[in-house]
Structure formats: structure tokens, C-alpha cells
Design an enzyme around this catalytic site. Structure first.
Site, mmCIF file in Angstrom:
data_model
loop_
_atom_site.group_PDB
_atom_site.id
_atom_site.type_symbol
_atom_site.label_atom_id
_atom_site.label_comp_id
_atom_site.label_asym_id
_atom_site.label_seq_id
_atom_site.Cartn_x
_atom_site.Cartn_y
_atom_site.Cartn_z
ATOM 1 N NE ARG A 215 15.309 61.485 -0.438
ATOM 2 C CZ ARG A 215 16.610 61.761 -0.401
ATOM 3 N NH1 ARG A 215 17.111 62.742 -1.130
ATOM 4 N NH2 ARG A 215 17.415 61.061 0.377
ATOM 5 C CB CYS B 37 17.256 69.471 0.581
ATOM 6 S SG CYS B 37 16.979 68.301 -0.753
ATOM 7 C CG HIS C 223 31.716 45.780 14.841
ATOM 8 N ND1 HIS C 223 30.515 46.379 15.089
ATOM 9 C CD2 HIS C 223 32.203 46.307 13.698
ATOM 10 C CE1 HIS C 223 30.287 47.252 14.128
ATOM 11 N NE2 HIS C 223 31.287 47.232 13.272
ATOM 12 C CG HIS D 188 49.817 92.315 11.392
ATOM 13 N ND1 HIS D 188 50.695 92.999 12.212
ATOM 14 C CD2 HIS D 188 50.554 91.871 10.354
ATOM 15 C CE1 HIS D 188 51.904 92.985 11.675
ATOM 16 N NE2 HIS D 188 51.857 92.295 10.542
ATOM 17 C CG HIS E 41 27.894 51.249 21.959
ATOM 18 N ND1 HIS E 41 27.509 49.939 22.010
ATOM 19 C CD2 HIS E 41 28.003 51.555 20.655
ATOM 20 C CE1 HIS E 41 27.391 49.465 20.770
ATOM 21 N NE2 HIS E 41 27.693 50.433 19.935
#
Lengths: 98, 831
Positions: free
Chosen positions: B444, B614, B15, B747, B302
């Protein structure tokens, strides 16, 4: 009268105990002695012993599900009702025992 | 003549996005490069996105690329590597492509039996209410086109001039884009505009005597038809992009205004359209846009991606149903349930007004946490950082209340393209540091290889890519690329504070020494040029288990550590993180893994180095108490999770966290450790004044139940309100929980509730509940307990149930009009 009973409902966190409370309260007001076993989410509590059962004049099951260890009650006459009957009109159950 | 044969790898076929990347690669060479699909016999010029897309290539098709011309060897080498290494990874869905909505109609709504509900595919969540604005299709009238064409050379000149003008407009839009999604989409549009196939076909029509505008309009129509006939739904959805670009180009050629079919909104509105292009979406005033109802368009268009990234409730795939909503009608877009309800009235309207009010309340609660410092209930400060991969995300992270950036994944700047220049990188890093305004930012350095190939950098064929040349292991060979990156980071750090550089995949001291050496060289190189190198601290990821046992030595070279839990767990448990059938093994709750974390925490503490985490576990609510309890004080996660994590932290005490960490450490297996890790939440009291609801207005049982669920959600006691509601209803369906005397006790036992909870609601007027005495209900006590429960908690509920059989207890529940005293009374009763 000397009565034993079992209560058990689907979720096992509320109606089992509400029914037990109703049966105990009503028995007391009618002058009966009663021991109620609850089969709820915590498992079996206040378990009925063989001697409790053999000494009983009457047995009440207020249950919506199968009673565990039902064979303990073999030979006894059992009055079995849905849990909500024990909550709504417990006195009517005791009338059936007579 | 060279060629390269391969099997087409992408599930969505060839695509626009992969095609535009392939054409970029091909454009770097002189040689004729052709793409052939040997399944259907189609071929394309590899420089033309449109021709490539039109080959209708599907996953698994046998394909070839042929090279014929001067630099065919070099082209062959580069494209072969690109096809083998990069192409398989370049179908990453743009961030929001998948649907986040449940598409499940909640019980409260089902019970209302809505008559005029239109079902669509929910593609972004949320609920919106607005006036329908119907956007019709607007064709350019024939009269707008010139009566006759000028000479072909004039028409061609006109066409190229407009093309160049539009192209620079797209450039400006790319640099002004508000989000990564928006930028990527505008880039794809620019690629379509500049496509050689489009140019060639338009030129051919002009040469045959057509004017530039008609030539363009007809070419676009042909191309739209080719795409619309494609076998792939994904490609069909690209029609929207082509129409958008075509419409803009033709109008510009004719010198007429951009389409005015997109109206200026004057009130809160819901747009109803058969089709809506992404550029059209961007024209809408988003401050008044409450929802989108789109006839066509699938979940990957999109437009949908943009709608989701701006949080607009959207349904698509409505087909002709969309046309039965008239302009000016009020309409609800419920993208949580996947329905649109025109002209809501009576109970449905009330339902949605309450839903909207609740959503607003929840948004307010979320906002209220943004400014709050993250800390436990007993004031242990926990730093919540964000994981990002672009400068724009940094801005969004700080808007969500992040304490800093814990991980900037810079490799995303490299994947699928040529390495960005030092200036380009420096600009991105500077923008990030600026957004941080003194708060810490951890960059990083390039972490590629394994599952992230980068052409010319990573190794093509490795037996075990995750155990091969990835991360720091590529740095010696590619020192120039790394130093370029380090220079850009040092430049960004000039005059700023809190900038940190983190090196990935460090297994041993030698690697960390190399990184420090590269960093020192980068700083010297800048100084030699008279450019200021800022002050940074340098640290490393802990993701290779070996490093966890060399922390005191590594600390000589690393000023901080950050645990990358996903890779650490994958290497430690020897379980591929990408293999979902191994998910149970690749879990951070294995006691062995928790012990590894403890070992890391202790080693970092004795080396006196800050430690953060992280990886994915940092954002998992189930792991929060465990990580805090183990002694980790910096958690870095996806930014949207930050406000909720602050709320969760505020309900935990450090002692409870330490207890649950200790319990988890002692567990024999994953399941019990996971349970132990969340156990600290059970210290949360059953009820709080906010869960005592007096004067609830509810017309029916579903409304009353939902009001109580909403209260639990507002109190932060459920992360899945719909699942909790469903569990409550499952019990009601067995038989109603109204037990007489005007009382009901709905409940459930479910882990949809985060801590055991009780809600009391007193209704302004009694409602039917299907009670055992057939009477109406006006006092409701809802009980929700977690599935895996200690008996002590169940015993409390049993006690409460018994108390409900007592008149004086019920009288208190029905009569006490102070939430504080009623809540305290219930807590006392529960024992």
C-alpha cells in the site's frame, strides 16, 4: 397418590432434568401418578396448571433456587428438598408424603 | 533568538526513544538548540539524548525549545512542526511492551497449594522448565584499569578511536538484526554511545587527568544515578541500556574481553538475574533458554520486549525473591500465571509436566496447520494473507503459512524519520518480494495524515484530521515522494510475479486516475534511466463509503479492491475508531454495515474484480463465518492468527457460513447480528472421538477437569481455556456435580466455549469429587454450552441428563472402550 412437583437448579441445564427423571421413575415404581414441572435454562416446561395443582394430593419441590410463580401452590402442603436429594434418594422423599 | 513553547505530551515522559528522535532533528541545524523544562527549571542541549532524558520531563510539563544562531528560523520551523505533529505519536510502545499474560493463577494450580512459589510480574506468556543459572553482577576489577593515565591528548585519541570502532560494530548489528524490535533497541544503544553529553563529560574527566576507561566508567556511573533517581519508572528502566553500553565501552577501552557473566548454556536453563541488559539477553543461546526471572526491570524494559518477541516465558520485578533460587535448582517459570516454582515435586511437578506436554501438543497442532491450505470443511478455498509493516515480518508471515501479503503498510517506513530514499525502499520491497517467492504481495502506498503525521508531508493543524488531507489526498502536492515510492516498488517487481500496488483513501474516480497517472510516470522515469520496471497490478482500498457506490466506475482503473474495515466502519457509522466509549457503535456487526459489505461484494463481482479485506474484522474469529458467507475469499490479518483461522475454517461449511451471513443481514440490531454471525459454529457436533478420553490419569478433581479442558482446547473448541476452566469451577463451587454411582457431570454455560461440547473422561483410578453419595468418581461427562443458546440445544442436554439416571445408559458410558462408538452413541442419544 396424585403428585405434582417442581425441579430447579442454579445452571438449569442438568440437575433440574436429572431430578425430574428420578421423581418420575420413582413415582411410577411406587404406583403414584406424577407431573413434574421443570424450571431450567429453557424456562418453565411441562407447566403445572391450576387444575393439576388443585387435583394434587401432594406437592414436591426439589429446588436449589426460588420457585417461580410459587403463589400457585398457596394452601398446599409442600415437601421441599434440595435438588440433590431427589437425585440421590428419591424414595425417601415419597416416604415423607405419607 | 526564537522559541517554541509547548506542553509535554508523552505519558511516559521524555525517555530515550523520543529524546533520540528529537536530537536527530536538532542535529540537522547549526544553531544552538536548547530544551527547557519550566516545571523543574532544567535545561538540555537538544542534541544530547542523555541531557534531554536527565531533564526529568513528565507528561504535562510546560516546556520550551529555544533557537539561537545562524539558521534559527529554519530550525524553528522544522522543530516546531516536529514537536506538534510527530512527538505526540512517537511513544508508540514497541510491539511487545504490554503484558500478554493473564497473571491469574489457574484453579488447578491454586488447588495444589504450592508452598514455594515466587510471584512476579508476567511479561510474556508460556511455561518453561529448566535448571536455574544464576547470573551474578560482575564489576570490572580495579586492577584491570591502568596504573596511570597517558597524556590527555593520547587518552582522548584512544577514547575517540574506540568510540568509532564500537559505533561501526553497532551499525553492523543494526543491519543484521533479527527483528524490528531488536533493531530499534540496538539503534537506541548506538544513540547513547554517541551522545554528546557522554563525550563531553568523559572529555572533561580526561582533561582533569583521568585515563579514558576510568573517565568513562565514572561518567556512566553518574548518568546511571541521574536516571535511577528519575521520577518516571520508564526512565529508571533505561538504566539497563546505559549499563549495557557503558560496560561494553569500558571493556573495549581496557582491551579486555566482553563480559563473560553471561554463561554458555549447556542444558535447558532458566536465567535468574537481578538485572539483565538487552545486549546480554541477545548473547544467550535461545535454543536452550526456557525462562527468565529478573529481579528488577519493569514491563517496558528492552530486555523484556526482546524476551517477548522471542517467546521466552519471563517474570520480572521479583526483587530479592529471585535470590532465593539457587544455581542448579530446577525451576518452573509459569508466565501464564505469573509464578516461578523452584524444585517442583509431587503433584506440582506432575501438573507442570502435563501443562508442558499440552503446550507442546498445542504447538504441534498449530504447526500442523501451517502447511495446510486454508479451506472450509467442504473445500471452499479461502486465501489467508498477512498484514505487515516491514520486510522481516514478511518472512515471519510465510513461516506462519500465509498465502501472501495482503497489506504492507509502507507508511511505517516514514513515520518519525526523514523519507527513506528510493534505494532504501527498493531494498526493503525487494526483500519482501523475495520472501514471497511468487506469492502475491500487496504494497500500500504511503497512507499518512489523520492519526499518522509525517513531517514535511502532512498538514499540522486540521479541524478534523480524519476528514482532512490524508492518504491519496496528499498525493498531488507530494507527487515526488509518491513517485519515488512507486519507482522503488516497480523496481522490486522486476522479474517477479504477484506484486500489487494499492492506493489508500480513494473516494472517487478522479483520485484513482491520478494514481494511475503517477504510476505510469514512475514507470516511464525508470525506463528513461534504463532501469527495469516490473509488471504490477494496481488496485485500491475501499475505506471511504462513497467508493463502495462507485465500484463499477472505479473498476475501470482499479484491478482489485481491498476493504479497509476499520476506516470504512468509522466513516460509515460516523464513529471515531480511537474513542473507546464509542466502541459499541464502531462495530462491524451492525446490520447496516453488513449490508454495505454485501453491496461491495456484489458490485466487485459484477465488475469482475478480485476483492479482499484487510481490516481488523478479517482476523476476528467471530466474523469469519460472516465474511466467508458474504462471499469474501481473501482475508488479510496479523500473521500469528493465520494457523488458528485455518483450523476454524476447516470446521465451517460454506452453506453454514452463507446461512449465518443471511441471518445476520436480516437482524434488527448489532447484538443479534453478532450472535447470528457465530451461529454457524453450532452446527459443530457436540462430541467427536477426540473428546472421549479413556484411561485418564488424574490424582484429583482439578487435574481431571484440566485434562478435559485441554482436550477441548486441542479440538479447537475454546479460545480461552482458563476462562472455561473458571466457569466449570464456578458451578462446582455451588455444589459438586458428582451425582452418585461413580459419575460426575461438571458443566457450564459460557461463551468461552466456541461450540457446544461434551467431553467424556474415564479415570484409571477413582478420585474424590465431593459427590452427593460421598463415593469416588471414575466417569466424568463434561458439558459446555454457549451462553446465547437456542432451546433446541438445551433440550438435547436435558435429554442427556435424564438418560444419565438410567442404569443401562451409565453402563454404556462406563464400559464402551471405543471412542468412535461412544462418541456416535452419545450423538445419537442427544437426538
Amino acid at each position: 397418590m396424585n403428585i405434582v412437583a417442581v425441579t430447579a437448579c442454579p445452571t438449569g441445564i442438568a440437575h433440574t432434568y436429572m431430578a425430574a427423571e428420578q421423581l418420575e421413575k420413582t413415582a411410577k415404581s411406587l404406583g403414584h401418578s406424577i407431573k413434574v414441572e421443570t424450571q431450567g435454562a429453557m424456562g418453565i416446561e411441562n407447566e403445572l396448571s391450576e387444575s393439576d395443582i388443585s387435583a394434587a394430593d401432594a406437592v414436591i419441590f426439589a429446588v436449589d433456587i426460588d420457585v417461580e410463580q410459587r403463589d400457585r401452590f398457596e394452601g398446599k402442603t409442600i415437601v421441599e428438598v434440595p435438588v440433590k436429594e431427589a437425585i440421590r434418594n428419591p424414595a425417601a422423599i415419597f416416604e415423607k408424603l405419607a | 533568538m526564537r522559541d517554541h513553547a509547548f506542553t509535554f505530551p508523552l505519558p511516559n515522559g521524555l525517555h530515550a526513544r523520543p529524546a533520540s528522535q528529537l536530537s536527530e532533528q536538532a542535529a540537522a541545524f547549526e544553531t544552538t538548540i536548547a530544551f527547557h523544562n519550566d516545571r523543574n527549571g532544567t535545561s538540555a542541549n537538544a542534541r544530547s539524548v542523555l541531557e534531554l532524558v536527565a531533564t526529568n520531563t513528565q507528561a504535562g510539563d510546560p516546556c520550551r525549545v529555544t533557537f539561537d544562531g545562524a539558521d534559527e528560523d529554519a530550525a524553528h520551523e522544522v522543530l516546531r512542526r516536529w514537536i506538534d505533529d510527530v512527538l505526540p505519536g512517537c511513544d508508540e510502545p514497541l510491539s511487545a511492551a504490554e503484558s500478554g499474560a493473564t497473571g491469574k493463577i489457574p484453579r488447578a494450580l491454586r488447588e495444589l497449594k504450592v508452598e514455594r512459589a515466587i510471584v512476579g510480574i508476567p511479561v510474556s506468556s508460556g511455561i518453561g522448565l529448566g535448571v536455574a543459572v544464576v547470573v551474578g553482577r560482575e564489576e570490572i576489577p580495579e586492577s584491570a584499569f591502568p596504573a596511570k593515565a597517558e597524556s590527555p591528548s593520547d587518552e582522548s585519541r584512544h577514547f575517540h578511536a574506540v568510540l568509532a570502532q564500537l559505533s561501526s560494530e553497532y551499525d553492523a548489528e543494526i543491519s543484521n538484526a533479527h527483528s524490528t524490535d531488536e533493531r530499534e533497541i540496538v539503534k537506541a544503544h548506538r544513540a547513547l554511545l554517541l551522545d554528546p553529553a557522554l563525550k563531553r563529560r568523559v572529555e572533561a574527566r580526561i582533561a582533569a587527568g583521568a585515563d579514558a576507561a576510568r573517565a568513562t566508567r565514572d561518567t556512566i556511573q553518574d548518568l546511571v544515578q541521574e536516571l535511577a533517581g528519575s521520577e518516571s519508572a520508564y526512565l529508571r528502566e533505561r538504566v539497563l541500556d546505559l549499563r549495557d553500553v557503558g560496560d561494553r565501552l569500558v571493556r573495549r577501552l581496557l582491551g579486555i574481553e566482553a563480559s563473560d557473566r553471561i554463561p554458555a548454556l549447556t542444558a535447558p536453563s532458566v536465567i535468574v538475574a537481578d538485572t539483565l541488559g538487552p545486549a546480554e539477553f541477545l548473547q544467550l543461546d535461545r535454543s536452550l533458554l526456557r525462562g527468565l526471572l529478573i529481579g528488577d526491570g519493569g514491563t517496558t524494559s528492552h530486555t523484556v520486549i526482546l524476551a517477548k518477541s522471542f517467546g521466552i516465558p519471563t517474570l520480572c520485578g521479583l526483587g530479592a525473591a529471585a535470590s532465593c533460587i539457587g544455581p542448579g535448582e530446577e525451576v518452573v517459570v509459569d508466565a501464564r500465571a505469573g509464578v516461578a516454582v523452584p524444585e517442583p515435586s509431587g503433584a506440582v511437578r506432575t501438573h507442570y509436566e502435563r501443562r508442558l506436554a499440552h503446550e507442546e501438543r498445542m504447538a504441534g497442532i498449530r504447526r500442523s496447520w501451517i502447511q495446510v491450505e486454508a479451506a472450509t470443511a467442504d473445500n471452499e478455498r479461502i486465501f489467508l494473507f498477512a498484514n505487515i509493516s516491514s520486510a522481516e515480518e514478511a518472512e515471519a508471515a510465510f513461516a506462519n503459512g500465509a498465502d501472501g501479503i495482503g497489506l504492507f503498510r509502507t507508511e511505517m517506513l516514514f513515520v518519525g524519520r526523514e523519507a527513506p530514499s528510493e534505494d532504501e525502499q527498493a531494498a526493503i520491497y525487494e526483500r519482501t518480494v523475495r520472501a514471497a517467492a511468487g506469492r502475491p504481495v500487496t504494497f500500500r502506498t504511503l497512507d499518512v495524515g489523520g492519526d499518522k503525521p509525517v513531517p514535511g508531508f502532512t498538514v499540522a493543524h486540521e479541524e478534523n484530521p480524519f476528514l482532512g488531507r490524508r492518504g491519496v489526498r496528499l498525493y498531488e502536492k507530494h507527487a515526488d515522494v509518491v513517485k519515488t515510492q512507486l519507482r522503488a516498488m516497480l523496481r522490486a517487481a522486476a522479474g517477479a510475479e504477484g506484486v500489487k500496488i494499492m492506493f489508500p483513501m480513494i473516494a472517487c474516480v478522479e483520485e484513482m486516475r491520478l494514481c494511475r497517472e503517477l504510476l505510469a510516470q514512475a514507470a516511464e522515469e525508470l525506463t528513461a534511466l534504463g532501469v527495469e520496471a516490473g509488471k504490477v497490478s494496481a488496485g485500491m482500498m475501499l475505506e471511504v463509503p462513497a467508493a463502495a457506490f462507485a465500484i463499477s466506475e472505479l473498476a475501470e482503473h482499479a484491478e482489485f479492491f481491498s476493504i479497509g474495515s476499520n476506516d470504512l466502519a468509522q466513516y460509515f457509522l460516523a464513529a471515531d475508531r480511537g474513542d473507546s466509549s464509542l466502541a459499541a457503535l464502531h462495530s462491524p456487526f451492525h446490520p447496516s454495515f453488513i449490508r454495505l459489505l454485501r453491496q461491495i461484494v456484489e458490485a466487485a463481482r459484477s465488475a469482475d474484480r478480485p476483492l479482499g479485506i484487510c481490516g481488523g474484522i478479517a482476523g476476528e474469529s467471530e466474523a469469519l463465518a460472516l465474511l466467508v458467507g458474504l462471499g469474501i475469499r481473501q482475508l488479510s490479518m496479523a500473521a500469528p492468527l493465520i494457523p488458528g483461522t485455518k483450523a476454524s475454517l476447516a470446521r465451517l461449511t460454506l452453506a453454514a457460513c452463507q446461512e449465518s451471513a443471511q441471518a445476520a443481514l436480516e437482524c434488527p440490531d448489532e447484538a443479534t447480528a453478532r450472535r447470528a454471525a457465530v451461529a454457524s459454529r453450532n452446527d459443530t457436533p457436540w462430541i467427536e472421538p477426540g473428546l472421549v478420553l479413556l484411561d485418564v490419569e488424574a490424582e484429583s478433581k482439578p487435574g481431571a477437569i484440566r485434562a478435559m479442558i485441554d482436550a477441548l482446547e486441542s479440538a479447537g473448541r475454546t479460545a480461552d481455556a482458563d476462562a472455561l476452566e473458571e466457569a466449570i469451577w464456578n458451578r462446582e463451587d455451588a455444589y459438586a456435580t458428582g451425582f452418585g454411582n461413580g459419575f460426575a457431570i461438571p458443566h457450564a454455560k459460557t461463551d468461552a466455549v466456541l461450540s457446544n461440547s461434551i467431553v467424556v473422561a474415564r479415570l484409571t483410578k477413582p478420585i474424590d469429587w465431593g459427590s452427593i453419595d460421598d463415593g469416588p468418581v471414575s466417569v466424568i461427562l463434561m458439558m459446555a454450552v454457549r451462553d446465547s443458546q437456542k432451546d433446541a440445544h438445551l433440550r438435547s442436554l436435558a435429554k442427556l441428563s435424564r438418560l444419565l439416571m438410567r442404569d443401562e445408559f451409565r453402563e454404556r458410558l462406563a464400559g464402551d472402550s471405543s471412542p468412535d462408538s461412544l462418541s456416535a452413541f452419545l450423538l445419537e442419544s442427544l437426538g
